[in-house]
Design a protein around this motif. Sequence first.
Motif, short mmCIF file in Angstrom:
data_model
loop_
_atom_site.label_atom_id
_atom_site.label_comp_id
_atom_site.label_asym_id
_atom_site.label_seq_id
_atom_site.Cartn_x
_atom_site.Cartn_y
_atom_site.Cartn_z
N GLN A 8 0.92 -1.19 -0.10
CA GLN A 8 -0.06 0.11 0.01
C GLN A 8 0.79 1.25 -0.12
OE1 GLN A 8 -2.09 0.72 3.73
NE2 GLN A 8 -1.00 -0.35 4.64
N ASP A 24 2.10 1.78 -3.58
CA ASP A 24 1.05 2.20 -4.39
C ASP A 24 0.88 3.66 -3.96
OD1 ASP A 24 0.81 -0.36 -5.49
OD2 ASP A 24 -1.14 -0.67 -4.13
N ARG A 52 3.39 5.69 -5.82
CA ARG A 52 3.12 5.77 -7.40
C ARG A 52 2.02 6.56 -7.64
NH1 ARG A 52 0.18 0.72 -8.64
NH2 ARG A 52 -1.30 1.89 -7.54
N ASP A 53 0.91 6.61 -7.07
CA ASP A 53 -0.12 7.47 -7.22
C ASP A 53 0.15 8.96 -7.00
OD1 ASP A 53 -1.47 5.18 -7.90
OD2 ASP A 53 -2.55 4.91 -6.12
N HIS A 54 0.74 9.19 -5.92
CA HIS A 54 1.10 10.47 -5.52
C HIS A 54 2.03 11.12 -6.88
CE1 HIS A 54 3.28 13.84 -3.63
NE2 HIS A 54 4.53 13.09 -4.13
N LEU A 93 1.96 10.08 -9.89
CA LEU A 93 1.24 10.80 -11.08
C LEU A 93 0.32 11.77 -10.85
CD1 LEU A 93 0.09 7.10 -12.02
CD2 LEU A 93 2.14 8.50 -12.95
N ARG A 94 -0.05 12.19 -9.67
CA ARG A 94 -0.92 13.27 -9.32
C ARG A 94 0.00 14.39 -9.62
NH1 ARG A 94 -3.29 9.74 -5.42
NH2 ARG A 94 -1.95 10.89 -3.92
N ASP A 125 -0.21 18.02 -3.75
CA ASP A 125 -0.82 16.54 -3.52
C ASP A 125 -0.46 16.21 -2.21
OD1 ASP A 125 -1.96 14.27 -4.97
OD2 ASP A 125 -0.37 13.42 -4.19
#
Length: 268
Positions: free
Chosen positions: A28, A31, A34-36, A38-39, A149
């Motif tokens: 987690q 992830d 990674r998501d951070h 991209l934002r 972010d």
Amino acid sequence: MTPDLTSYQKWFAEYVEGYAQADQHDQQYIDLKRDHTLRVFGNAKQITASLSLDSSTMNVALLGALFHDVGRFEQYNIYKTYSDQNSVNHGLLGCRILKQESILEHESKEIQHAIRATVALHNKYELPSALPKHIRIATHIVRDSDKLDIFPVLVSNFTHDGSKSDVITMGLEDCPTEYTYKILQNVLNGESVRYGDMRYINDFKLLLSSWVFGLEYRASMQLLHDRGVMERLLNTLPALPDMEEVKLVVREEMQRVLTSNISEEEGT
């Protein structure tokens, strides 16, 4: 025109996949970064669209945003923390990884250096005064994009929107009304706060509040305002007179920037 960075985005996705964790608890946090990332990349696109930049500076800013946290995955894999103080400087680690991986080899030497410099500098307390203009601008864009972010990610951990995580809140003490006076004074004086001075979760909230003084571009402040995330953060502060003063100072600074006549090129 925004450059085509599809191949770099593909490399980043594959690089992150290489850090897949067997334990879901650990996964987690992979992830999360990674998501951070991209934002942050998306934020950088919005900020650069508001500026008059040459193609090289835009390229450095966007790739700097895409790769700014590339060192986080190795950091967590080894140390199981995102606290640089308790592990390694993730900006410098990311700079070394970009060089080792040779992902930027198709760019000119100057652009390669500028992107790695942006990654290495994005988490510094203060930027060196003598930076070349294109590196300074790119780094400010990444720093603004990063902060925009981090706000909602952390605020969700300070509210009922998310469960509290010691990895995200760095193991700080969760004492509902406690805070460090020095940090409070930093915020009230419009100054930056050092991570090393934090002891309580309220200190972290104050540090985030102080970022309102460090956003470089009006477009960044507009995004912060439009998303309502600063208000959500301020609403998590304890009901104390000192915190009411923090709210007033932060809101006044946001209003000052949003109603100012300075150009985007000049920053805030």
